[in-house]
Design an enzyme around this catalytic site. Structure first.
Site, mmCIF file in Angstrom:
data_model
loop_
_atom_site.group_PDB
_atom_site.id
_atom_site.type_symbol
_atom_site.label_atom_id
_atom_site.label_comp_id
_atom_site.label_asym_id
_atom_site.label_seq_id
_atom_site.Cartn_x
_atom_site.Cartn_y
_atom_site.Cartn_z
ATOM 1 N N VAL A 63 0.814 -1.232 0.000
ATOM 2 C CA VAL A 63 0.000 0.000 0.000
ATOM 3 C C VAL A 63 0.845 1.279 0.000
ATOM 4 O O VAL A 63 0.315 2.362 -0.217
ATOM 5 C CB VAL A 63 -1.010 0.045 1.180
ATOM 6 C CG1 VAL A 63 -2.027 -1.075 1.074
ATOM 7 C CG2 VAL A 63 -0.299 0.045 2.523
ATOM 8 N N TYR A 156 2.990 5.740 15.437
ATOM 9 C CA TYR A 156 1.731 4.998 15.349
ATOM 10 C C TYR A 156 0.568 5.917 15.718
ATOM 11 O O TYR A 156 -0.444 5.971 15.010
ATOM 12 C CB TYR A 156 1.786 3.789 16.285
ATOM 13 C CG TYR A 156 0.656 2.803 16.067
ATOM 14 C CD1 TYR A 156 0.680 1.908 15.006
ATOM 15 C CD2 TYR A 156 -0.437 2.770 16.928
ATOM 16 C CE1 TYR A 156 -0.354 1.004 14.798
ATOM 17 C CE2 TYR A 156 -1.476 1.871 16.739
ATOM 18 C CZ TYR A 156 -1.428 0.990 15.674
ATOM 19 O OH TYR A 156 -2.465 0.097 15.470
ATOM 20 N N ALA A 158 0.505 9.210 15.608
ATOM 21 C CA ALA A 158 0.356 10.229 14.550
ATOM 22 C C ALA A 158 -0.400 9.647 13.359
ATOM 23 O O ALA A 158 -1.318 10.271 12.810
ATOM 24 C CB ALA A 158 1.733 10.728 14.108
#
Ligand code: NAD
Length: 251
Positions: A63, A156, A158
């Site tokens: 991704v 994480y 953020a």
């Protein structure tokens, strides 16, 4: 749950919450595209769905790579004719637990790339297709760490606050285009990601459970139920919402 015949992509569906979600969509008669950077795991999940009478295929997608996300959506539309539901679930944690001053650059860049930029790419590409179709549904997998503070976890935190923000902002933009966009915010849930956190110390599990009013970790299929419901017609007036599944931790 009304998702029969819907064409659904789930990213990070080779394990944990994504795999449970893919299987649940499969049992409800959806056409499931099981996407993961780990094609071996994605293939196993797709095979299991097909063996149980569902319709699934596996696709390798990172991704963090925009071109791969574009191919994922284009190939899905070529094969099935539409993209009804995009579940943006792929996510990672940082490799180290450290306060902000010691947070490593590597953890920062890797976590933001997958959890934040990955969700942006997936939403961007999916929404372009959904605008052509005149309808669509996106469910992002954020976290309890996206609505409450959590220490030693800056990238994480953020990234997951960003997922909640992107969910709400995009929902605002596309409400009149018949595209709903929601998020789930799981608390501590059994998966490879949780195992990574628990491996920090032998008493980590007990320490974490003290903060959970229900006294246990969540199960991946419990999160999958909420994702599937948000993606279904059963929740058709809900958009820009976050559903927290945390056994009461946020209380
Ligand atoms: N387990 C928890 O306690 C918990 C709590 C809150 C939120 N979440 C979120 O749930 C989601 C799923 O996590 P999980 O707990 O099932 O963990 P998991 O590690 O079991 O699954 C994550 C999946 O994402 C895949 N992935 C990683 N990088 C990728 C990339 N670049 N492109 C595509 N796929 C990639 C992995 O191969 C893996 O299959 C994540 O977004 C995570 O942040 C988990």
């Amino acid at each position: 749950m009304n998702v029969k015949d819907k064409v659904v992509i789930i990213t990070g569906a080779g394990s944990g919450i994504g795999a449970a979600t893919a299987k649940l969509f499969g049992t409800h008669g959806a056409k499931v595209v099981v996407s993961d950077i780990n094609i071996g795991n994605a293939t196993k999940v797709a095979e299991e769905i097909n063996l149980q009478g569902g319709i699934a295929s596996a696709v390798k997608t990172d991704v963090t790579k925009y071109e791969e996300v574009k191919s994922l959506v284009a190939d899905t539309v070529n094969k099935h004719g539409s993209l009804d539901v995009m579940v943006n679930n792929a996510g990672i944690g940082g490799k180290h637990q450290a306060k902000t001053a010691d947070h490593t650059d590597d953890d920062w860049h890797n976590v933001i790339a997958v959890n934040q930029t990955g969700v942006f790419y997936c939403m961007k590409v999916a929404i372009k297709q959904m605008l052509i179709q005149g309808k669509g549904n996106i469910v992002n997998v954020a976290s309890l760490a996206g609505i409450k503070a959590s220490g030693n976890n800056l990238s994480y935190s953020a990234s997951k606050f960003a997922v909640v923000g992107m969910t709400k902002s995009a929902a605002l933009e596309y409400g009149r285009k018949n595209i709903r966009i929601n998020a789930v915010c799981p608390g501590f849930t059994h998966s490879a990601l949780l195992e990574q956190l628990l491996s920090v110390s032998p008493d980590m599990g007990d320490k974490l459970k003290r903060f959970i009013p229900m006294g246990r970790f969540g199960e991946a299929d419990e999160i999958a139920e909420a994702i599937c419901w948000l993606a279904s017609e059963n929740s058709k007036f809900i958009t820009g919402e976050t559903i927290t599944l945390d056994g009461g931790t946020s209380l």
